[in-house]
Write a protein that holds these residues in place. Structure first.
Motif, PDB file in Angstrom:
ATOM      1  N   UNK A  64      25.731  39.623-110.403  1.00  0.00           N
ATOM      2  CA  UNK A  64      25.760  39.866-111.856  1.00  0.00           C
ATOM      3  C   UNK A  64      26.607  38.853-112.622  1.00  0.00           C
ATOM      4  N   UNK A  65      27.710  38.426-112.053  1.00  0.00           N
ATOM      5  CA  UNK A  65      28.548  37.435-112.728  1.00  0.00           C
ATOM      6  C   UNK A  65      27.836  36.093-112.838  1.00  0.00           C
ATOM      7  N   UNK A  66      27.097  35.730-111.791  1.00  0.00           N
ATOM      8  CA  UNK A  66      26.368  34.470-111.815  1.00  0.00           C
ATOM      9  C   UNK A  66      25.241  34.534-112.846  1.00  0.00           C
ATOM     10  N   UNK A  67      24.541  35.658-112.910  1.00  0.00           N
ATOM     11  CA  UNK A  67      23.451  35.807-113.880  1.00  0.00           C
ATOM     12  C   UNK A  67      24.008  35.763-115.299  1.00  0.00           C
ATOM     13  N   UNK A  68      25.130  36.449-115.533  1.00  0.00           N
ATOM     14  CA  UNK A  68      25.740  36.435-116.863  1.00  0.00           C
ATOM     15  C   UNK A  68      26.163  35.014-117.250  1.00  0.00           C
ATOM     16  N   UNK A  69      26.739  34.290-116.317  1.00  0.00           N
ATOM     17  CA  UNK A  69      27.162  32.919-116.589  1.00  0.00           C
ATOM     18  C   UNK A  69      25.972  32.039-116.930  1.00  0.00           C
ATOM     19  N   UNK A  70      24.894  32.185-116.170  1.00  0.00           N
ATOM     20  CA  UNK A  70      23.695  31.389-116.439  1.00  0.00           C
ATOM     21  C   UNK A  70      23.091  31.770-117.785  1.00  0.00           C
ATOM     22  N   UNK A  71      23.108  33.057-118.101  1.00  0.00           N
ATOM     23  CA  UNK A  71      22.572  33.524-119.377  1.00  0.00           C
ATOM     24  C   UNK A  71      23.391  32.962-120.537  1.00  0.00           C
ATOM     25  N   UNK A  72      24.702  32.986-120.394  1.00  0.00           N
ATOM     26  CA  UNK A  72      25.569  32.421-121.438  1.00  0.00           C
ATOM     27  C   UNK A  72      25.301  30.929-121.615  1.00  0.00           C
ATOM     28  N   UNK A  73      25.076  30.231-120.518  1.00  0.00           N
ATOM     29  CA  UNK A  73      24.806  28.797-120.578  1.00  0.00           C
ATOM     30  C   UNK A  73      23.479  28.531-121.285  1.00  0.00           C
ATOM     31  N   UNK A  74      22.465  29.342-120.995  1.00  0.00           N
ATOM     32  CA  UNK A  74      21.169  29.183-121.655  1.00  0.00           C
ATOM     33  C   UNK A  74      21.309  29.451-123.153  1.00  0.00           C
ATOM     34  N   UNK A  75      22.043  30.508-123.515  1.00  0.00           N
ATOM     35  CA  UNK A  75      22.265  30.804-124.938  1.00  0.00           C
ATOM     36  C   UNK A  75      22.967  29.646-125.638  1.00  0.00           C
ATOM     37  N   UNK A  76      23.967  29.086-124.985  1.00  0.00           N
ATOM     38  CA  UNK A  76      24.694  27.958-125.582  1.00  0.00           C
ATOM     39  C   UNK A  76      23.772  26.758-125.758  1.00  0.00           C
ATOM     40  N   UNK A  77      22.930  26.492-124.758  1.00  0.00           N
ATOM     41  CA  UNK A  77      22.006  25.361-124.859  1.00  0.00           C
ATOM     42  C   UNK A  77      20.983  25.576-125.979  1.00  0.00           C
ATOM     43  N   UNK A  78      20.522  26.815-126.151  1.00  0.00           N
ATOM     44  CA  UNK A  78      19.580  27.111-127.229  1.00  0.00           C
ATOM     45  C   UNK A  78      20.226  26.882-128.592  1.00  0.00           C
ATOM     46  N   UNK A  79      21.479  27.290-128.737  1.00  0.00           N
ATOM     47  CA  UNK A  79      22.185  27.090-130.000  1.00  0.00           C
ATOM     48  C   UNK A  79      22.351  25.610-130.310  1.00  0.00           C
ATOM     49  N   UNK A  80      22.702  24.827-129.297  1.00  0.00           N
ATOM     50  CA  UNK A  80      22.874  23.388-129.496  1.00  0.00           C
ATOM     51  C   UNK A  80      21.536  22.744-129.845  1.00  0.00           C
ATOM     52  N   UNK A  81      20.468  23.160-129.162  1.00  0.00           N
ATOM     53  CA  UNK A  81      19.153  22.595-129.450  1.00  0.00           C
ATOM     54  C   UNK A  81      18.695  22.949-130.859  1.00  0.00           C
ATOM     55  N   UNK A  82      18.919  24.196-131.268  1.00  0.00           N
ATOM     56  CA  UNK A  82      18.542  24.623-132.617  1.00  0.00           C
ATOM     57  C   UNK A  82      19.341  23.855-133.666  1.00  0.00           C
ATOM     58  N   UNK A  83      20.639  23.686-133.431  1.00  0.00           N
ATOM     59  CA  UNK A  83      21.476  22.929-134.364  1.00  0.00           C
ATOM     60  C   UNK A  83      20.991  21.487-134.473  1.00  0.00           C
ATOM     61  N   UNK A  84      20.613  20.911-133.333  1.00  0.00           N
ATOM     62  CA  UNK A  84      20.120  19.528-133.332  1.00  0.00           C
ATOM     63  C   UNK A  84      18.793  19.436-134.093  1.00  0.00           C
ATOM     64  N   UNK A  85      17.904  20.418-133.870  1.00  0.00           N
ATOM     65  CA  UNK A  85      16.623  20.396-134.577  1.00  0.00           C
ATOM     66  C   UNK A  85      16.815  20.542-136.078  1.00  0.00           C
TER      67      UNK A  85
END
Length: 94
Positions: free
Chosen positions: A62-83
């Protein structure tokens, strides 16, 4: 020419019977009980360690999944900001 080494380092075993079979006293019941306790304790410790490793592996998922999920959310935010930044710069140039 027969030569006998007088300085041989081979030990003399006077207590070995002529059959060449060595005899050892069987262990006492106290020694057997002590060995059995050690073997049981060692087996218990190995079992406990194996269970701890398995539970640790399962518990870390569960900790690994949460970490990966947080990383995906962060990447989506950065991509949206860039777009949005890219669209804003292209929209002003039209």
């Amino acid at each position: 020419m027969n030569q006998t080494a007088s300085h041989s380092q081979t030990p003399e075993f006077g207590h070995i019977p002529s059959t060449g079979i060595l005899y050892q006293q069987p262990p006492s019941s106290v020694q057997i009980a002590k060995t059995n306790k050690r073997a049981k304790a060692k087996a218990w410790m190995q079992d406990i360690l194996a269970i701890a490793v398995i539970l640790g592996t399962i518990g870390s998922v569960p900790f690994m999944v949460r970490s990966c999920s947080d990383d995906v959310d962060r990447q989506e935010q950065v991509a949206l900001k860039h777009q949005l930044q890219f669209q804003a710069s292209n929209g002003g140039a039209r």
